[in-house]
Design a protein around this motif. Structure first.
Motif, PDB file in Angstrom:
ATOM      1  N   LEU A 289       0.827  -1.205   0.000  1.00  0.00           N
ATOM      2  CA  LEU A 289       0.000   0.000   0.000  1.00  0.00           C
ATOM      3  C   LEU A 289       0.864   1.259   0.000  1.00  0.00           C
ATOM      4  N   VAL A 290       1.983   1.234   0.715  1.00  0.00           N
ATOM      5  CA  VAL A 290       2.896   2.384   0.701  1.00  0.00           C
ATOM      6  C   VAL A 290       3.479   2.568  -0.702  1.00  0.00           C
ATOM      7  N   GLU A 291       3.828   1.481  -1.357  1.00  0.00           N
ATOM      8  CA  GLU A 291       4.361   1.599  -2.715  1.00  0.00           C
ATOM      9  C   GLU A 291       3.282   2.073  -3.685  1.00  0.00           C
ATOM     10  N   GLN A 292       2.045   1.625  -3.483  1.00  0.00           N
ATOM     11  CA  GLN A 292       0.955   2.117  -4.332  1.00  0.00           C
ATOM     12  C   GLN A 292       0.782   3.622  -4.162  1.00  0.00           C
ATOM     13  N   ALA A 293       0.887   4.088  -2.930  1.00  0.00           N
ATOM     14  CA  ALA A 293       0.801   5.535  -2.695  1.00  0.00           C
ATOM     15  C   ALA A 293       1.895   6.260  -3.456  1.00  0.00           C
ATOM     16  N   GLY A 294       3.099   5.731  -3.425  1.00  0.00           N
ATOM     17  CA  GLY A 294       4.218   6.368  -4.113  1.00  0.00           C
ATOM     18  C   GLY A 294       4.054   6.406  -5.614  1.00  0.00           C
ATOM     19  N   ARG A 295       3.357   5.432  -6.175  1.00  0.00           N
ATOM     20  CA  ARG A 295       3.157   5.407  -7.636  1.00  0.00           C
ATOM     21  C   ARG A 295       2.121   6.420  -8.108  1.00  0.00           C
ATOM     22  N   ARG A 296       1.233   6.863  -7.224  1.00  0.00           N
ATOM     23  CA  ARG A 296       0.241   7.903  -7.533  1.00  0.00           C
ATOM     24  C   ARG A 296      -0.621   7.513  -8.739  1.00  0.00           C
ATOM     25  N   GLU A 297      -1.035   6.269  -8.792  1.00  0.00           N
ATOM     26  CA  GLU A 297      -1.821   5.791  -9.926  1.00  0.00           C
ATOM     27  C   GLU A 297      -3.320   5.807  -9.661  1.00  0.00           C
ATOM     28  N   ALA A 298      -3.736   6.007  -8.428  1.00  0.00           N
ATOM     29  CA  ALA A 298      -5.151   5.963  -8.078  1.00  0.00           C
ATOM     30  C   ALA A 298      -5.856   7.238  -8.518  1.00  0.00           C
ATOM     31  N   ALA A 299      -7.175   7.158  -8.610  1.00  0.00           N
ATOM     32  CA  ALA A 299      -7.964   8.337  -8.974  1.00  0.00           C
ATOM     33  C   ALA A 299      -7.804   9.443  -7.937  1.00  0.00           C
ATOM     34  N   GLU A 300      -7.674   9.064  -6.666  1.00  0.00           N
ATOM     35  CA  GLU A 300      -7.439  10.020  -5.578  1.00  0.00           C
ATOM     36  C   GLU A 300      -6.146   9.639  -4.874  1.00  0.00           C
ATOM     37  N   PRO A 301      -4.998  10.001  -5.424  1.00  0.00           N
ATOM     38  CA  PRO A 301      -3.726   9.569  -4.829  1.00  0.00           C
ATOM     39  C   PRO A 301      -3.521  10.049  -3.405  1.00  0.00           C
ATOM     40  N   GLY A 302      -4.078  11.205  -3.069  1.00  0.00           N
ATOM     41  CA  GLY A 302      -3.935  11.702  -1.708  1.00  0.00           C
ATOM     42  C   GLY A 302      -4.608  10.800  -0.691  1.00  0.00           C
ATOM     43  N   ASP A 303      -5.768  10.248  -1.059  1.00  0.00           N
ATOM     44  CA  ASP A 303      -6.454   9.323  -0.149  1.00  0.00           C
ATOM     45  C   ASP A 303      -5.641   8.054   0.055  1.00  0.00           C
ATOM     46  N   VAL A 304      -5.010   7.558  -1.008  1.00  0.00           N
ATOM     47  CA  VAL A 304      -4.195   6.351  -0.876  1.00  0.00           C
ATOM     48  C   VAL A 304      -3.016   6.616   0.054  1.00  0.00           C
ATOM     49  N   THR A 305      -2.427   7.800  -0.033  1.00  0.00           N
ATOM     50  CA  THR A 305      -1.327   8.147   0.867  1.00  0.00           C
ATOM     51  C   THR A 305      -1.789   8.107   2.318  1.00  0.00           C
ATOM     52  N   LEU A 306      -2.964   8.649   2.585  1.00  0.00           N
ATOM     53  CA  LEU A 306      -3.495   8.622   3.945  1.00  0.00           C
ATOM     54  C   LEU A 306      -3.797   7.196   4.385  1.00  0.00           C
ATOM     55  N   HIS A 307      -4.435   6.418   3.509  1.00  0.00           N
ATOM     56  CA  HIS A 307      -4.706   5.013   3.834  1.00  0.00           C
ATOM     57  C   HIS A 307      -3.408   4.264   4.117  1.00  0.00           C
ATOM     58  N   SER A 308      -2.371   4.552   3.350  1.00  0.00           N
ATOM     59  CA  SER A 308      -1.106   3.831   3.519  1.00  0.00           C
ATOM     60  C   SER A 308      -0.489   4.128   4.877  1.00  0.00           C
ATOM     61  N   LYS A 309      -0.622   5.366   5.332  1.00  0.00           N
ATOM     62  CA  LYS A 309      -0.077   5.716   6.647  1.00  0.00           C
ATOM     63  C   LYS A 309      -0.870   5.020   7.747  1.00  0.00           C
ATOM     64  N   ILE A 310      -2.182   5.036   7.648  1.00  0.00           N
ATOM     65  CA  ILE A 310      -3.022   4.380   8.652  1.00  0.00           C
ATOM     66  C   ILE A 310      -2.723   2.885   8.705  1.00  0.00           C
ATOM     67  N   HIS A 311      -2.784   2.240   7.537  1.00  0.00           N
ATOM     68  CA  HIS A 311      -2.632   0.786   7.499  1.00  0.00           C
ATOM     69  C   HIS A 311      -1.224   0.350   7.891  1.00  0.00           C
ATOM     70  N   ALA A 312      -0.212   1.006   7.347  1.00  0.00           N
ATOM     71  CA  ALA A 312       1.162   0.590   7.626  1.00  0.00           C
ATOM     72  C   ALA A 312       1.499   0.760   9.101  1.00  0.00           C
ATOM     73  N   SER A 313       1.061   1.857   9.712  1.00  0.00           N
ATOM     74  CA  SER A 313       1.388   2.061  11.120  1.00  0.00           C
ATOM     75  C   SER A 313       0.664   1.055  12.003  1.00  0.00           C
ATOM     76  N   GLN A 314      -0.588   0.726  11.662  1.00  0.00           N
ATOM     77  CA  GLN A 314      -1.308  -0.282  12.438  1.00  0.00           C
ATOM     78  C   GLN A 314      -0.689  -1.659  12.245  1.00  0.00           C
ATOM     79  N   ALA A 315      -0.364  -1.999  10.998  1.00  0.00           N
ATOM     80  CA  ALA A 315       0.257  -3.298  10.724  1.00  0.00           C
ATOM     81  C   ALA A 315       1.590  -3.413  11.450  1.00  0.00           C
ATOM     82  N   CYS A 316       2.341  -2.330  11.468  1.00  0.00           N
ATOM     83  CA  CYS A 316       3.642  -2.333  12.140  1.00  0.00           C
ATOM     84  C   CYS A 316       3.484  -2.612  13.624  1.00  0.00           C
ATOM     85  N   GLU A 317       2.549  -1.940  14.266  1.00  0.00           N
ATOM     86  CA  GLU A 317       2.328  -2.188  15.686  1.00  0.00           C
ATOM     87  C   GLU A 317       1.921  -3.637  15.931  1.00  0.00           C
ATOM     88  N   ASP A 318       1.084  -4.196  15.048  1.00  0.00           N
ATOM     89  CA  ASP A 318       0.659  -5.588  15.199  1.00  0.00           C
ATOM     90  C   ASP A 318       1.837  -6.544  15.028  1.00  0.00           C
TER      91      ASP A 318
END
Length: 368
Positions: A289-318
């Motif tokens: 998801l972090v790499e997808q954010a970096g590629r900026r290929e989504a219709a709303e790349p800013g939302d993917v960046t936010l999702h990537s921060k939320i998901h990656a930080s939660q996954a990391c803690e887990d």
């Protein structure tokens, strides 16, 4: 880990990071040896355009580099992430004079940059700033205080967020009456305070910055006056994600767990192997998801960046928590690296935009 493209050499930098990360965390301040190595590497140039001596790296390149550094030293990764973010803001919004003056120095590592946005009373959304910029004939006078500034006291230029016009604004992040200023650390009106004692990211030089009648010229303004909210909104569309720090920490934690299982001859146990597979899946999902954010290929790349921060930080803690359970009593020893990883993993979720604010930024368009 993938190779780093470094002027001083990958092995030298990685060895310095490994040597000093634990002691710097214990001391609560960055290692001078690490900072010298960072300045002498190619990393400060990564997000600077090529015409100013940089590498011209995009969000994907930034995310990959930050994850690699965070694997060894998350505090240094945070310092570099903020430096790269300021470089990107100058490249996008700076005047020709600002770009010509600042970007070459930032690319060589002669200068490092820091963002001074947060304030204790302004909340995660940067509302109601107490830092005020008063316009004068020859420039601006800025007074106030900034909290949780990463790189305070060690960087050479600050990107300061200040209130320039008092307005009522219901935007989700920042205010239309705010502006950004580029202020060299040598300005006598700006003073860092590193008395803040953090639980995580202890070697990131995160502290306070006080501005007392800080005099700057008209050329210190980054972008048009009162447009900071527009600049802030565009930050996440670059694809550079703090989730990259979480990816590096999560991978380091998984490797620690795997190596412990090997030493204890536990890989013959199906339950251990399957648990490691589940944890690895979380690492790889965060990375994807972090790499997808970096590629900026989504219709709303800013939302993917936010999702990537939320998901990656939660996954990391887990992942860190899962590895800590696998380590058993060995992980309960204060010097075990898993404890530092746990503190650093938690810190990412609290860094701006915080995970709760990220959720709000994504979900606000859904509101009636």
């Amino acid at each position: 880990m993938p190779a780093l493209d470094l002027t001083i050499g990958e092995d030298e930098l990685i060895e310095i990071l490994r040597e000093h990360a634990a002691s710097a965390d214990l001391a609560g301040k960055p290692s001078p040896e690490v900072l010298r190595a960072v300045r002498g590497s190619s990393l400060p140039a990564l997000s600077v355009p090529k015409e100013y001596g940089g590498a011209g790296g995009d969000g994907l390149a930034v995310n990959r580099a930050i994850a690699r550094i965070a694997y060894h030293d998350p505090s240094t990764a945070i310092i570099l992430f903020q430096h790269m973010a300021v470089c990107s803001r100058i490249a996008e919004w700076g005047s020709p004079a600002q770009r010509e003056d600042l970007l070459p120095k930032l690319a060589t590592g002669e200068w490092l940059a820091a963002s001074a946005w947060s304030e204790s009373g302004a909340g995660a959304a940067k509302k109601n700033l107490a830092t005020i910029a008063d316009e004068r004939e020859d420039g601006w006078s800025i007074s106030g205080g900034k909290a949780f500034t990463t790189g305070a006291g060690l960087t050479d230029v600050y990107l300061v967020l200040a209130q320039t016009t008092q307005v009522e604004d219901d935007s989700a992040y920042g205010s239309s009456g705010q502006s950004f200023f580029l202020i060299p650390a040598t300005n006598p009106g700006i003073e860092p305070d590193l008395s803040l004692d953090l639980v995580g990211m202890r070697a990131s030089a995160t502290g306070f910055v006080e501005l007392k009648d800080c005099q700057v010229g008209v050329d210190a303004l980054l972008g048009p006056r009162d447009t900071a909210s527009t600049i802030i909104a565009g930050v996440r569309r670059t694809g550079a994600s703090l989730g990259a720090v979480s990816v590096g920490i999560a991978e380091a934690a998984w490797d620690l767990g795997f190596q412990a299982a090997q030493r204890k001859s536990l890989l013959d146990l199906q339950a251990v192997r399957h648990r490691l597979v589940d944890l690895r899946s979380q690492v790889e999902s965060a990375r994807a998801l972090v790499e997808q954010a970096g590629r900026r290929e989504a219709a709303e790349p800013g939302d993917v960046t936010l999702h990537s921060k939320i998901h990656a930080s939660q996954a990391c803690e887990d992942v860190v928590a899962g590895v800590a359970r696998m380590l058993g009593s060995a992980g309960y020893v204060v010097t075990n690296p898993i404890n530092r990883m746990a503190r650093d993993a938690r810190a990412v979720a609290l860094m701006g935009p915080t995970n709760d604010l990220s959720r709000e930024l994504v979900s606000m368009p859904w509101a009636a």
